[in-house]
Design a protein around this motif. Structure first.
Motif, PDB file in Angstrom:
ATOM      1  N   GLY A 205      43.816  50.536 -14.003  1.00 53.65           N
ATOM      2  CA  GLY A 205      45.101  51.222 -13.882  1.00 53.65           C
ATOM      3  C   GLY A 205      45.014  52.695 -14.191  1.00 53.65           C
ATOM      4  O   GLY A 205      43.925  53.272 -14.270  1.00 53.65           O
ATOM      5  N   ARG A 206      46.177  53.276 -14.398  1.00 51.19           N
ATOM      6  CA  ARG A 206      46.298  54.701 -14.659  1.00 51.19           C
ATOM      7  C   ARG A 206      45.460  55.129 -15.862  1.00 51.19           C
ATOM      8  O   ARG A 206      44.964  56.260 -15.923  1.00 51.19           O
ATOM      9  N   SER A 231      45.883  49.327  -9.748  1.00 51.49           N
ATOM     10  CA  SER A 231      47.345  49.424  -9.734  1.00 51.49           C
ATOM     11  C   SER A 231      47.738  50.533  -8.768  1.00 51.49           C
ATOM     12  O   SER A 231      46.904  51.349  -8.359  1.00 51.49           O
ATOM     13  N   ARG A 232      49.022  50.572  -8.431  1.00 53.87           N
ATOM     14  CA  ARG A 232      49.496  51.636  -7.554  1.00 53.87           C
ATOM     15  C   ARG A 232      49.239  53.000  -8.186  1.00 53.87           C
ATOM     16  O   ARG A 232      48.840  53.947  -7.498  1.00 53.87           O
ATOM     17  N   GLN A 245      44.902  48.365  -3.684  1.00 52.20           N
ATOM     18  CA  GLN A 245      46.144  48.198  -4.456  1.00 52.20           C
ATOM     19  C   GLN A 245      46.582  46.738  -4.498  1.00 52.20           C
ATOM     20  O   GLN A 245      46.728  46.082  -3.474  1.00 52.20           O
ATOM     21  N   VAL A 246      46.822  46.269  -5.708  1.00 48.67           N
ATOM     22  CA  VAL A 246      47.282  44.898  -5.922  1.00 48.67           C
ATOM     23  C   VAL A 246      48.759  44.959  -6.282  1.00 48.67           C
ATOM     24  O   VAL A 246      49.164  45.782  -7.100  1.00 48.67           O
ATOM     25  N   THR A 249      53.629  45.567  -3.025  1.00 46.33           N
ATOM     26  CA  THR A 249      53.498  46.337  -1.804  1.00 46.33           C
ATOM     27  C   THR A 249      52.028  46.628  -1.497  1.00 46.33           C
ATOM     28  O   THR A 249      51.712  47.496  -0.706  1.00 46.33           O
ATOM     29  N   GLY A 262      43.703  48.483 -18.563  1.00 48.68           N
ATOM     30  CA  GLY A 262      44.559  49.671 -18.633  1.00 48.68           C
ATOM     31  C   GLY A 262      45.673  49.662 -17.620  1.00 48.68           C
ATOM     32  O   GLY A 262      45.991  50.681 -17.015  1.00 48.68           O
ATOM     33  N   SER A 264      49.764  48.413 -17.186  1.00 53.44           N
ATOM     34  CA  SER A 264      50.884  48.068 -18.064  1.00 53.44           C
ATOM     35  C   SER A 264      51.525  46.735 -17.713  1.00 53.44           C
ATOM     36  O   SER A 264      52.041  46.042 -18.581  1.00 53.44           O
ATOM     37  N   GLN A 268      56.183  45.040 -10.146  1.00 50.51           N
ATOM     38  CA  GLN A 268      55.573  45.169  -8.815  1.00 50.51           C
ATOM     39  C   GLN A 268      54.092  44.801  -8.865  1.00 50.51           C
ATOM     40  O   GLN A 268      53.553  44.286  -7.898  1.00 50.51           O
ATOM     41  N   HIS A 269      53.446  45.067  -9.988  1.00 42.94           N
ATOM     42  CA  HIS A 269      52.032  44.698 -10.099  1.00 42.94           C
ATOM     43  C   HIS A 269      51.899  43.190 -10.342  1.00 42.94           C
ATOM     44  O   HIS A 269      51.073  42.522  -9.721  1.00 42.94           O
ATOM     45  N   ASN A 283      44.509  46.236 -23.014  1.00 42.93           N
ATOM     46  CA  ASN A 283      45.461  47.341 -23.088  1.00 42.93           C
ATOM     47  C   ASN A 283      45.603  47.729 -24.546  1.00 42.93           C
ATOM     48  O   ASN A 283      45.610  46.862 -25.424  1.00 42.93           O
ATOM     49  N   LYS A 284      45.752  49.028 -24.808  1.00 47.32           N
ATOM     50  CA  LYS A 284      45.800  49.437 -26.219  1.00 47.32           C
ATOM     51  C   LYS A 284      47.212  49.316 -26.790  1.00 47.32           C
ATOM     52  O   LYS A 284      47.397  49.435 -27.994  1.00 47.32           O
ATOM     53  N   ASP A 301      41.139  49.779 -27.036  1.00 53.14           N
ATOM     54  CA  ASP A 301      40.872  50.916 -26.158  1.00 53.14           C
ATOM     55  C   ASP A 301      39.857  50.458 -25.109  1.00 53.14           C
ATOM     56  O   ASP A 301      38.772  49.988 -25.450  1.00 53.14           O
ATOM     57  N   LEU A 302      40.229  50.585 -23.861  1.00 56.71           N
ATOM     58  CA  LEU A 302      39.361  50.076 -22.798  1.00 56.71           C
ATOM     59  C   LEU A 302      38.007  50.766 -22.788  1.00 56.71           C
ATOM     60  O   LEU A 302      36.993  50.164 -22.421  1.00 56.71           O
TER      61      LEU A 302
END
Ligand SMILES: Cc1cc2nc3c(=O)[nH]c(=O)nc-3n(C[C@H](O)[C@H](O)[C@H](O)COP(=O)(O)OP(=O)(O)OC[C@H]3O[C@@H](n4cnc5c(N)ncnc54)[C@H](O)[C@@H]3O)c2cc1C
Ligand SMILES: Cc1cc2nc3c(=O)[nH]c(=O)nc-3n(C[C@H](O)[C@H](O)[C@H](O)COP(=O)(O)OP(=O)(O)OC[C@H]3O[C@@H](n4cnc5c(N)ncnc54)[C@H](O)[C@@H]3O)c2cc1C
Lengths: 314, 249
Positions: A205-206, A231-232, A245-246, A249, A262, A264, A268-269, A283-284, A301-302
């Motif tokens: 992810g982001r 992620s988007r 993208q999973v 959409t 990482g 959230s 949508q995900h 995820n932290k 922390d990833l």
């Protein structure tokens, strides 16, 4: 009896596994006769692959130079011409199927059922709406062609070992010239499994924060023999390419193992991964919504945890 | 090019997690925040950019929905659409019906381009753009991530499963906007004031002579099966152990 026509998806040489999943959906319709149609410039190889699927009763090929590229505008009138004599027209709910089948449905003057996820009866199917939060049962009239796209994640691919007869068909249809294929910029081919059909997927992810850092995801996926997803937010930021993208959409997947790194867990995900058998979240933030769906959650922390996992896997 | 038509669907806001009614008749929408379908904001943004480049003269926003959909059309006008049309319906319409309506309007308005969203985030059908293209007998370019207008033709890059596909189409045509096409602008307060004065025509669905029934019936609506509750592991060793026990690594 239901006579079902499935439009094969392929790249000219290989049959897409999503078509084998649509066959499984079609077979769940009582007393179904299942035909796979291969539209191609040279359909032989793809037709042979379709004929080898258990549950396929017949394969028809439509060879035409215009079918070298998968353009909905040229394919739709051919599918319509072939569709008479069939009660159902199916395709996988992939970018190809989503582009083509609504055009077919509109030309036939019938509605379409998108993303069929369960067969209730020959003319009744379940499909997801509202990012998978409301499952709707739809009933279509039995006196019209039923057009549907099939949600790949809901059906296993049909097994190998069939030997359906292959025949060539000629269809009479006016092929428009208003749409022209220019090119495909394919993402570099890798030995990694395909995201849509992989048994294991690692997504980033982001939080990866850069394209370079995203290599951490590739590295873990490589170690596990997993496909890579994103992620988007990661795709928008350019860390990963668009077809990874999973989600609602993007791609809806159902692997045995899904590892979210990482991410959230926006609704949508989550729509895209709800059918995964086991979900792991790293995820932290202990409050991240991804933990609500995770079978195994690791608050960490990833950048520390992911290399450690790789090491532990040997 | 003279005119671009853009679809503006009123949908449940993407931040809302909808609840299914216990009697299976549908989803509870009372008092829920409604917005412009996010893909339609992208479609509109693209139309506005084409106009701002001097390649189109007018952008018309169209919604098929209840009276309240005027709110979403006002948002579209505030973003920069020149005028808006509401086709008034009382019940939700099937994509085929929405497509018949949009095709009628595209013909009446003599549109050179129709840009819709790739999918509406309520029903997630992703049907309308190809259906309008079929009914109108025009090219389609779905899942567009880049649009280049060259006079009477356009070159469109599409997000497909294998990567990025490029096609060329003759105009008029129908495009559907994907996420990476652009980032829609924010609406500023003065624009909201200006939008109040822009024309918004309300057309009764019945006046279009479009068949309303497609024969598809919703017989039941249910929530998805919940996932079993998971556990939080204390460290990497415990995680890898658990996955090994399940034969997953
Ligand atoms: C119309 C529409 C369609 C959409 N479609 C999709 C879709 O198909 N797929 C999709 O994914 N999204 C989709 N979205 C976007 C979605 O709403 C979210 O914005 C997106 O999923 C967020 O991505 P993310 O989880 O990577 O980023 P964020 O939400 O920013 O989450 C990043 C997470 O990483 C964690 N983190 C940060 N640093 C670290 C670290 N060092 N170690 C561990 N964890 C860390 C944070 O705690 C946070 O939880 C869509 C949105 C809209 C409006
Ligand atoms: C719980 C539930 C029950 C339903 N029951 C019924 C029923 O009983 N009978 C029935 O016929 N339908 C029913 N529907 C169908 C539903 O209301 C419509 O099919 C759906 O709203 C249209 O599909 P879509 O918006 O997903 O289309 P998409 O094809 O995903 O939309 C793509 C794009 O087309 C354009 N567009 C689509 N619709 C409009 C619009 N109204 N105005 C402007 N532009 C638009 C927009 O640009 C949009 O981005 C039901 C839906 C749900 C969720």
């Amino acid at each position: 009896m239901s006579k079902i026509l499935i439009v094969a998806e392929h790249d000219g040489t290989t049959l897409n596994q999503a078509t084998a999943r649509a066959v499984t959906c079609a077979r769940q319709i009582p007393a179904a006769h299942v035909t796979v149609a291969v539209f191609a410039a040279d359909p032989a190889a793809v037709a042979a692959a379709a004929a080898a699927l258990v549950g396929v009763d017949a394969v028809v090929t439509v060879a035409h130079a215009a079918n070298a590229s998968p353009l909905a505008a040229t394919l739709a009138p051919q599918v319509v011409a072939l569709a008479s004599g069939y009660t159902h027209v199916f395709a996988a709910s992939t970018a190809f199927g989503k582009d083509l089948l609504p055009r077919v449905a509109a030309l036939l003057g019938v509605p379409q059922i998108s993303d069929a996820m369960a067969v209730v009866g020959a003319y009744s199917f379940k499909r997801p709406t509202y990012a998978g939060n409301a499952i709707v049962t739809l009933e279509a009239p039995a006196d019209r062609t039923l057009v549907a796209t099939v949600r790949s994640a809901s059906f296993e691919p049909a097994a190998q070992g069939g030997s359906a007869p292959i025949s060539a068909a000629t269809v009479t249809a006016d092929l428009p010239t208003h749409t022209r294929f220019v090119g495909l910029s394919a993402s570099p081919k890798s030995d990694r499994p395909d995201l849509a059909s992989a048994a294991k997927v690692v997504s980033g992810g982001r939080a990866l924060a850069s394209k370079e850092n995203f290599n951490i995801v590739y590295s873990l996926a490589g170690k596990m023999g997993a496909a890579v997803g994103a992620s988007r937010a990661a795709v928008d930021a350019g860390y990963a390419s668009n077809e990874l993208q999973v989600g609602q959409t993007g791609k809806i997947i159902a692997p045995d193992l899904y590892v979210a790194v990482g991410i959230s867990g926006a609704i949508q995900h989550l729509t895209g991964i709800k059918d995964a058998k086991t979900i792991v979240a790293i995820n932290k933030d202990p409050e991240a919504p991804i933990f609500e769906v995770a079978d195994f959650g690791l608050v960490a922390d990833l950048f520390v945890a992911v290399p450690e996992i790789e090491k532990a896997l040997g | 090019m003279r005119k671009i038509l853009v679809g503006v669907k009123r949908v449940v806001d993407y931040n809302v997690r909808v609840r299914v009614k216990p009697d299976g008749s549908g989803v509870a929408l009372e008092g829920v925040k409604m917005s412009v379908n996010p893909f339609d904001e992208i479609a509109l943004e693209e139309a506005l950019r084409i106009k701002e480049r001097g390649e189109a003269a007018e952008v018309v926003a169209v919604s098929i929905g209840p009276d309240d959909a005027q709110q979403q059309l006002r948002t579209a006008l505030a973003m920069g659409a020149d005028r808006a049309i509401l086709v008034k319906v009382t019940d939700a319409v099937d994509p085929l019906v929405a497509s018949r309506v949009l095709t009628e309007i595209a013909k009446k308005e003599n549109a050179d381009l129709v840009i819709l969203g790739k999918q509406a985030i309520d029903d997630d059908a992703a049907q309308t753009a190809p259906m309008v293209a079929a009914l109108w007998g025009r090219p389609q370019a779905t899942f567009a991530s880049k649009i280049e207008i060259n006079g009477a033709t356009a070159v469109v890059t599409r997000e497909v499963d294998a990567g990025l596909e490029t096609i060329e189409v003759d105009l008029p045509a129908v495009f559907s906007a994907d996420l990476r096409l652009n980032e829609p602008r924010y609406v500023k307060l003065p624009d909201i004031m200006k939008a109040k004065k822009k024309p918004l025509d309300v057309v009764e669905f019945a006046s279009l002579g479009v068949a309303a029934d497609v024969g598809l019936k919703t017989t039941f609506v249910e929530p998805p099966k919940p996932r079993a509750k998971g556990i939080v592991v204390k460290d990497v060793a415990e995680l890898v152990d658990a996955l090994k026990k399940k034969g997953l690594v």
